[in-house]
Scaffold this motif. Structure first.
Motif, PDB file in Angstrom:
ATOM      1  N   UNK A  83      -6.997   6.854   9.057  1.00  0.00           N
ATOM      2  CA  UNK A  83      -6.119   7.064   8.347  1.00  0.00           C
ATOM      3  C   UNK A  83      -4.630   6.225   8.503  1.00  0.00           C
ATOM      4  N   UNK A  84      -4.549   5.809   9.780  1.00  0.00           N
ATOM      5  CA  UNK A  84      -3.138   5.039  10.108  1.00  0.00           C
ATOM      6  C   UNK A  84      -3.471   3.652   9.254  1.00  0.00           C
ATOM      7  N   UNK A  85      -4.714   2.962   9.347  1.00  0.00           N
ATOM      8  CA  UNK A  85      -4.994   1.812   8.589  1.00  0.00           C
ATOM      9  C   UNK A  85      -4.943   1.885   7.099  1.00  0.00           C
ATOM     10  N   UNK A  86      -5.388   3.084   6.492  1.00  0.00           N
ATOM     11  CA  UNK A  86      -4.948   3.333   5.367  1.00  0.00           C
ATOM     12  C   UNK A  86      -3.549   3.265   4.658  1.00  0.00           C
ATOM     13  N   UNK A  87      -2.692   4.141   5.651  1.00  0.00           N
ATOM     14  CA  UNK A  87      -1.361   3.970   5.584  1.00  0.00           C
ATOM     15  C   UNK A  87      -0.554   2.620   5.364  1.00  0.00           C
ATOM     16  N   UNK A  88      -1.253   1.832   6.284  1.00  0.00           N
ATOM     17  CA  UNK A  88      -0.674   0.516   6.054  1.00  0.00           C
ATOM     18  C   UNK A  88      -0.974  -0.334   5.047  1.00  0.00           C
ATOM     19  N   UNK A  89      -2.263   0.017   4.544  1.00  0.00           N
ATOM     20  CA  UNK A  89      -2.721  -0.737   3.131  1.00  0.00           C
ATOM     21  C   UNK A  89      -1.692   0.068   2.298  1.00  0.00           C
ATOM     22  N   UNK A  90      -1.371   1.283   2.073  1.00  0.00           N
ATOM     23  CA  UNK A  90      -0.421   1.909   1.108  1.00  0.00           C
ATOM     24  C   UNK A  90       0.698   1.391   1.472  1.00  0.00           C
ATOM     25  N   UNK A  91       1.376   0.812   2.595  1.00  0.00           N
ATOM     26  CA  UNK A  91       2.607   0.219   2.563  1.00  0.00           C
ATOM     27  C   UNK A  91       2.772  -1.135   1.617  1.00  0.00           C
ATOM     28  N   UNK A  92       1.567  -1.660   1.667  1.00  0.00           N
ATOM     29  CA  UNK A  92       1.521  -3.020   0.720  1.00  0.00           C
ATOM     30  C   UNK A  92       1.596  -2.596  -0.630  1.00  0.00           C
ATOM     31  N   UNK A  93       0.913  -1.518  -0.916  1.00  0.00           N
ATOM     32  CA  UNK A  93       0.890  -0.998  -2.438  1.00  0.00           C
ATOM     33  C   UNK A  93       2.154  -0.781  -2.841  1.00  0.00           C
ATOM     34  N   UNK A  94       3.104   0.170  -1.835  1.00  0.00           N
ATOM     35  CA  UNK A  94       4.415   0.289  -2.182  1.00  0.00           C
ATOM     36  C   UNK A  94       5.423  -0.804  -2.502  1.00  0.00           C
ATOM     37  N   UNK A  95       5.086  -1.817  -1.690  1.00  0.00           N
ATOM     38  CA  UNK A  95       5.922  -3.179  -1.999  1.00  0.00           C
ATOM     39  C   UNK A  95       5.329  -3.705  -3.317  1.00  0.00           C
ATOM     40  N   UNK A  96       4.260  -3.529  -3.722  1.00  0.00           N
ATOM     41  CA  UNK A  96       3.881  -3.904  -5.078  1.00  0.00           C
ATOM     42  C   UNK A  96       4.483  -3.301  -6.086  1.00  0.00           C
ATOM     43  N   UNK A  97       4.627  -2.225  -6.031  1.00  0.00           N
ATOM     44  CA  UNK A  97       5.278  -1.194  -7.091  1.00  0.00           C
ATOM     45  C   UNK A  97       7.005  -1.294  -6.974  1.00  0.00           C
ATOM     46  N   UNK A  98       7.449  -1.536  -5.866  1.00  0.00           N
ATOM     47  CA  UNK A  98       8.951  -2.009  -5.641  1.00  0.00           C
ATOM     48  C   UNK A  98       9.230  -3.385  -5.924  1.00  0.00           C
ATOM     49  N   UNK A  99       8.419  -4.190  -5.895  1.00  0.00           N
ATOM     50  CA  UNK A  99       8.962  -5.623  -6.015  1.00  0.00           C
ATOM     51  C   UNK A  99       8.053  -6.464  -7.244  1.00  0.00           C
ATOM     52  N   UNK A 100       6.854  -6.490  -6.844  1.00  0.00           N
ATOM     53  CA  UNK A 100       5.845  -7.497  -7.755  1.00  0.00           C
ATOM     54  C   UNK A 100       5.877  -6.913  -9.147  1.00  0.00           C
ATOM     55  N   UNK A 101       5.778  -5.575  -9.187  1.00  0.00           N
ATOM     56  CA  UNK A 101       5.634  -5.109 -10.620  1.00  0.00           C
ATOM     57  C   UNK A 101       7.082  -5.279 -11.452  1.00  0.00           C
ATOM     58  N   UNK A 102       8.314  -4.770 -10.894  1.00  0.00           N
ATOM     59  CA  UNK A 102       9.651  -5.170 -11.526  1.00  0.00           C
ATOM     60  C   UNK A 102       9.800  -6.617 -11.966  1.00  0.00           C
ATOM     61  N   UNK A 103       9.242  -7.609 -10.977  1.00  0.00           N
ATOM     62  CA  UNK A 103       9.589  -9.119 -11.243  1.00  0.00           C
ATOM     63  C   UNK A 103       8.362  -9.188 -12.559  1.00  0.00           C
ATOM     64  N   UNK A 104       7.364  -8.532 -12.672  1.00  0.00           N
ATOM     65  CA  UNK A 104       6.535  -9.008 -13.616  1.00  0.00           C
ATOM     66  C   UNK A 104       7.171  -8.429 -15.130  1.00  0.00           C
ATOM     67  N   UNK A 105       7.722  -7.265 -14.840  1.00  0.00           N
ATOM     68  CA  UNK A 105       8.320  -6.705 -16.133  1.00  0.00           C
ATOM     69  C   UNK A 105       9.560  -7.714 -16.657  1.00  0.00           C
TER      70      UNK A 105
END
Length: 298
Positions: free
Chosen positions: A56-78
């Protein structure tokens, strides 16, 4: 001054315009959901003692990369999509350069995290006796930090206009993806054989109840990992299909926004899988949302 023309040799490309409109709307809707759901996953692992296992700790680390995707990558794409629709070429090129950088770096980071998650499951099931010595809090920290260092290089070099750096970056990206895929495939073949052996032992031998329960727990965590990997394939198979069409000269421009969007949407599927597979995490997410909706009373 705005225009609906797209810079493809000065010709009008309506399908590309429609693709950008649709994908921008999709990203506007999914961006807050990706951030919210993945933050809930991270908070659940931090706050719930029963969820603080190494998988679960490793899954949470993966979730952190997904948070950055929603916070940075998607707004830049928009923003890139909107600027493309308005015909503002120079600002769009700059923003898209940073968008590609974050998308590339975070995609590699997610892929390497999946490799770490698979490796942890391989050690837990195949090398059970060595697991306490090989998988520790310190080793996980070192592995995660290494993953982030490796992922930063391709992202940082993308905005820099240097041909040799870009070539090295592309080579590193291709090598990393191929290595991760090969490692994950081989690992799951080994795990499948090992699971069959464990099941045969349970049927033919009178194993202690604690060992049977331990195997059931490890197998459940493995199934969660399988679903996460399957979600990645689900999101990237359309990408591969579109790239093949591009290779034969079809959908050359229309495919660009869809390739990015399919890759990004994997960040939405991951937290849904975590909550579906783990009741404790699902209860935490529902309870947290319920507490937000409670109004203060006098």
């Amino acid at each position: 001054n705005t225009t609906n023309k797209f810079t493809n040799g000065g010709t009008l490309n309506d399908p590309l315009q429609i693709s950008y409109i649709i994908t921008v709307i999709i990203n506007i809707i999914t961006s807050p959901l990706i951030v919210l759901l993945n933050v809930l996953v991270i908070m659940a692992v931090i706050r719930r003692t029963r969820l603080q296992s190494y998988p679960n700790i490793l899954l949470a680390c993966l979730a952190a990369t997904d948070v950055l995707t929603g916070l940075i990558t998607q707004p830049l794409f928009i923003l890139c999509g909107i600027l493309e629709l308005l015909g503002m070429n120079e600002p769009e090129v700059i923003l898209c350069s940073f968008h590609y950088a974050f998308l590339r770096g975070l995609s590699i980071c997610s892929c390497l995290h999946l490799m770490l998650i698979t490796c942890e499951r391989l050690i837990a099931i195949k090398f059970t006796l060595r697991y306490p010595r090989l998988v520790t809090t310190r080793s996980i920290k070192v592995a995660v930090i290494t993953v982030w260092i490796v992922s930063v290089f391709p992202g940082v070099t993308r905005p820099i206009n240097n041909e040799s750096l870009e070539t090295t970056s592309i080579f590193l990206v291709a090598f990393t993806f191929m290595f991760c895929i090969l490692f994950i495939v081989v690992s799951y073949v080994i795990l499948y054989v090992e699971i069959l052996r464990h099941r045969k032992m349970i049927k033919t031998q009178q194993l202690p109840q604690n060992k049977v329960e331990s195997f059931a727990k490890e197998y459940k965590a493995l199934k969660t990992t399988v679903f996460v990997v399957a979600a990645v394939l689900l999101c990237f198979v359309p990408v591969v299909f579109i790239l093949v069409l591009r290779g034969v000269g079809l959908f050359i421009f229309v495919s660009v926004p869809w390739i990015r969007t399919f890759a990004i949407l994997n960040s939405l599927l991951n937290p849904l899988i975590y909550c579906w597979r783990q009741e404790e995490m699902r209860k935490f997410a529902l309870r947290f949302k319920g507490q937000e909706n409670v109004l203060p009373t006098n």
